[in-house]
Enzyme design. Structure first.
Site, short mmCIF file in Angstrom:
data_model
loop_
_atom_site.label_atom_id
_atom_site.label_comp_id
_atom_site.label_asym_id
_atom_site.label_seq_id
_atom_site.Cartn_x
_atom_site.Cartn_y
_atom_site.Cartn_z
N ARG A 77 0.84 -1.19 0.00
CA ARG A 77 0.00 0.00 0.00
C ARG A 77 0.88 1.24 0.00
O ARG A 77 1.94 1.28 0.65
CB ARG A 77 -0.84 -0.03 1.28
CG ARG A 77 -1.80 1.12 1.47
CD ARG A 77 -2.95 1.03 0.54
NE ARG A 77 -4.10 1.85 0.95
CZ ARG A 77 -5.14 2.05 0.14
NH1 ARG A 77 -5.18 1.54 -1.08
NH2 ARG A 77 -6.16 2.77 0.57
N GLU B 23 -5.88 3.86 -7.38
CA GLU B 23 -7.05 4.49 -6.76
C GLU B 23 -8.09 4.91 -7.81
O GLU B 23 -8.76 4.05 -8.32
CB GLU B 23 -6.66 5.67 -5.86
CG GLU B 23 -7.56 5.91 -4.64
CD GLU B 23 -9.07 5.91 -4.83
OE1 GLU B 23 -9.68 4.88 -4.53
OE2 GLU B 23 -9.64 6.94 -5.22
N GLY C 267 -13.50 -1.70 -7.03
CA GLY C 267 -14.75 -1.00 -6.74
C GLY C 267 -14.79 -0.19 -5.47
O GLY C 267 -15.87 -0.02 -4.89
N GLU D 35 -3.95 7.75 -3.99
CA GLU D 35 -4.41 6.87 -2.91
C GLU D 35 -4.70 7.60 -1.60
O GLU D 35 -5.48 7.14 -0.78
CB GLU D 35 -3.34 5.80 -2.65
CG GLU D 35 -3.89 4.44 -2.29
CD GLU D 35 -4.61 3.78 -3.46
OE1 GLU D 35 -5.78 3.43 -3.30
OE2 GLU D 35 -3.99 3.64 -4.53
N THR E 101 -9.06 0.32 -10.42
CA THR E 101 -8.50 -0.85 -9.74
C THR E 101 -8.77 -2.15 -10.52
O THR E 101 -9.67 -2.21 -11.35
CB THR E 101 -9.05 -0.96 -8.30
OG1 THR E 101 -8.88 0.29 -7.66
CG2 THR E 101 -8.36 -2.02 -7.49
N ASP F 186 -8.02 8.17 0.12
CA ASP F 186 -8.67 7.15 0.95
C ASP F 186 -8.56 7.47 2.45
O ASP F 186 -9.13 6.76 3.28
CB ASP F 186 -8.06 5.76 0.70
CG ASP F 186 -8.70 5.07 -0.50
OD1 ASP F 186 -9.67 5.62 -1.06
OD2 ASP F 186 -8.22 4.00 -0.89
N SER G 17 -7.76 0.94 3.25
CA SER G 17 -8.22 0.44 1.96
C SER G 17 -9.45 -0.45 2.14
O SER G 17 -9.79 -0.85 3.26
CB SER G 17 -7.09 -0.39 1.32
OG SER G 17 -7.57 -1.07 0.18
N SER G 18 -10.09 -0.75 1.03
CA SER G 18 -11.17 -1.74 1.01
C SER G 18 -10.78 -2.99 0.23
O SER G 18 -11.60 -3.90 0.09
CB SER G 18 -12.41 -1.14 0.34
OG SER G 18 -12.82 0.00 1.03
N1 GLU Z 1 -8.28 3.08 -3.17
C1 GLU Z 1 -9.12 1.94 -3.19
C2 GLU Z 1 -9.00 1.13 -1.92
O1 GLU Z 1 -7.91 0.90 -1.50
C3 GLU Z 1 -8.74 1.07 -4.34
C4 GLU Z 1 -9.77 0.11 -4.63
C5 GLU Z 1 -10.79 0.66 -5.56
O2 GLU Z 1 -11.08 1.84 -5.51
O3 GLU Z 1 -11.31 -0.12 -6.34
O4 GLU Z 1 -9.95 0.74 -1.36
#
Ligand code: GLU
Length: 635
Positions: free
Chosen positions: A133, A462, A528, A481, A442, A484, A507-508
């Site tokens: 990350r 991102e 997503g 990024e 992503t 986030d 992050s997700s």
């Molecule tokens: N910045 C997003 C995260 O880490 C990347 C994933 C995304 O947006 O699809 O959750």
């Protein structure tokens, strides 16, 4: 610079003699390609077995033996299969695929960003994760995201130097290969070098992604040069798109290893692009500079972390731990769902519980989770089955919610129930991103090899197109990024996910592995934004609770509940006309149609390991115009 050329180049695999100290595969060729020699090695440099010579039909599902791969793009999948067929392992193949996607899908992932790689090591029966990350630069504090006491407008933050995290991808790839691969960076990047150099056909996805970035690409000199034609428009579908600057950057890394990225000319160019974004003279776009220093790049470190794990109806689920909220939030929602018996429920009742569990899990995600090196998040409490048992009754079984759920008290379920010094119990705040939802950014890669190793790898820059700034002379986009991070309206409000120097934004991303009877059963995940978590959950609910084949579970229209203030959920348009939607509306559920903000929720990929020893690779069939699944050996 992109060049218009004839259509359909043939692309060969050429390995660079000086690239790698550890050539453990038989190299197909040791010929250094001449700059710009499109199609010069049509047979892959002499094997007569060049997978890229004639591109096969793209297929979203494939079943066979040996290894398998699924990515969003045919060339990414081919790069993985090529490595597997030559004896490389799943980690080698993942790096090869990701680096090719950095060329063919540059708006989703690349060396300007970061990611999370979850690896199952068959020999040791062990799961590890590689956190690469991005980090906030040492000189960046939360106050940089505020002006006149208020958070800077989200869109302005996205397209700025301020939102750029120190890229982690190259060190991530290097560490993954060093620890668990059989190839060096030189061999793993060989195909990507060729693809970037000899080019590929612009497809509709690439064209549309460029189009959605048009305004800012026109405003950034280096991005305009690479991604727009002389007329200032996106390269049309069918154009051969070449990125010799990226090929050269990859070659520098192939030859010099990770240091060639984190020190020297590439690092200097990144620092310059962040500190002094190359904005077109006279552009009306506000592009704020950031504060990245050469030492931020030199000092960047990956983290090899254990996976976050839970059990679910006889399966063991492994996911990504902090700083991703993905694994913990998925595990918590599954623990909540485990108290219901899908055998006696209708699909509507199953989905109602899925939405309710996701809502509660997101309440805790929002309140407690952040970079574990800065925040003592109550992970043990959140993952405890007792905590889920205590929270489950908050899911009203006959009525949809009309407001957001409050977070619970997981500290009471920790072995050591001490309050979090980083955030404080129940701290609230909003993500820098207005609705913390995903759009088209992503990408997720799932790969296995014949030895049984599995890689579930999500990589990102991102936003779709990252921060919109191509590093001049190097052919890759920088990430945004740091958007986030959470920006409380009042910058003095504590929150576990506020920006701090050196911190990783929450992050997700949720690379996931499902084991049954001690063996891999499923590997999956999705892009997503925060919908990644609900996409993974909904696929798991579809596959495990509703008994759907994995390709159907992955293709099913999606709904996403992320603890919205009014209790509503996002839905794909295709879901809204289903009998399940009608049943859920009868319970009071309100859906926002995602078609008004991008249309799709996640373009996932997955693998299923079948009882007869075959593996089924599954890519998204429709979203993002469909992905590509292939196996090492067809049945
Ligand atoms: N910045 C997003 C995260 O880490 C990347 C994933 C995304 O947006 O699809 O959750």
């Amino acid at each position: 610079m992109a060049q218009r050329k004839h259509l359909l180049p043939t692309i060969g695999l050429v390995l660079c003699a000086a690239c790698s100290p550890s050539e453990k595969l038989d190299p197909v060729s040791q010929v250094e390609p001449a700059p710009g020699d499109a199609g010069a090695q049509p047979d892959g440099g002499g094997t007569g077995d060049d997978l890229f010579a004639t591109l096969p039909e793209i297929a979203p599902t494939a079943t066979g033996r040996g290894g398998a791969a699924a990515t969003v793009d045919l060339r990414g999948t081919l790069a993985a299969i090529e490595i597997l067929r030559k004896g490389g392992n799943a980690v080698d193949a993942a790096v090869a695929a990701a680096s090719v996607l950095g060329a063919t899908d540059p708006f989703s992932c690349g060396i300007g960003g970061g990611g999370f790689m979850l690896i199952y090591l068959a020999g040791e029966g062990k799961v590890v994760t590689i956190d690469h990350r991005e980090t906030a630069p040492a000189g960046l504090t939360a106050s940089a995201f505020y002006e006149s006491g208020a958070p800077i407008d989200f869109d302005e933050l996205v397209t700025s130097g301020l939102s750029v995290g120190v890229p982690g991808t190259v060190r991530g790839w290097s560490e993954a290969l060093r620890r668990y691969g059989t190839l060096g960076l030189g061999d793993a990047l060989a195909r990507a070098i060729r693809v970037a150099e000899t080019g590929f056909d612009v497809d509709r996805t690439f064209f549309e992604q460029t189009g959605r970035n048009l305004e800012r690409f026109r405003a950034i000199t280096s991005s305009k040069e690479l991604f727009l034609g002389p007329d200032g428009e996106p390269w049309p579908v069918g154009t051969t798109f070449k990125n010799p600057d990226l090929a050269r950057t990859y070659r520098l890394i192939a030859e010099g290893g990770e240091r060639a990225f984190y020190e020297g000319e590439v690092a200097e160019a990144i620092v310059a692009a962040v500190g002094s974004p190359p904005v077109e003279p006279g552009s009306a776009l506000t592009v704020r500079p950031g504060v990245m220093a050469p030492s931020d790049l030199q000092d960047y470190e990956v983290r090899v972390r254990p996976a976050v794990s839970t059990t679910y109806r006889g399966h063991t689920i492994h996911g990504m731990g902090l700083p991703s909220s993905g694994g913990i939030t998925v595990a918590l929602a599954l623990n909540l769902l485990e108290g219901f018996d899908p055998e006696v429920l209708t699909p509507v009742e199953v989905l109602h519980r899925y939405l309710g569990a996701s809502r509660l899990a997101f309440a805790d995600r929002g309140a407690f989770l952040g970079d574990p090196e800065f925040v003592e998040a109550p992970v043990a409490g959140l993952l405890s089955k007792d905590y889920a048992d205590a929270r489950r009754d908050l899911i009203d079984l006959v009525k949809a919610p009309t407001k957001a759920a409050a977070p619970g008290d997981p500290f009471a379920f920790q072995n050591d129930p001490s309050p979090s010094p980083g955030g404080g119990q129940g701290a609230r705040g909003r993500s820098a991103r207005p609705n913390d939802a995903g759009d088209n950014e992503t990408t997720h890669i799932t790969i296995s090899d014949a030895a049984g190793n599995v890689v579930s790898y999500t990589c990102t820059i991102e936003a779709e197109g990252g921060n919109g700034i191509v590093v001049p002379g190097h052919g890759f986009l920088l990430n945004n990024e740091l958007t986030d991070f959470t920006l409380p309206d009042d910058p003095s409000t504590p929150h576990p996910n506020v920006a701090e120097p050196g911190k990783r934004p929450r992050s997700s991303m949720s690379p996931t592995l499902v084991m049954k009877d001690g063996k891999p059963l499923l590997a999956l995940a999705s892009p997503g934004g925060s919908t990644i978590i609900t996409t993974v959950l909904q696929i798991l609910v579809g596959a495990i609770d509703l008994g759907r084949p994995i390709d159907e579970a992955l293709a099913a229209p999606r709904i996403s509940q992320r603890n919205a203030g009014d209790g509503s959920s996002d839905a794909e348009t295709a879901f809204l006309s289903t009998p399940e939607a009608e049943g859920l509306r009868d319970l009071g559920h309100v859906f926002s149609d995602k078609s008004t903000s991008g249309g799709e929720i996640g373009a996932a990929t997955a693998l299923r390991f079948n009882g007869d020893g075959t593996v089924t690779a599954v890519a998204e069939p429709v979203r993002r115009q469909g992905g590509s699944a292939m196996v090492e050996r067809e049945k």
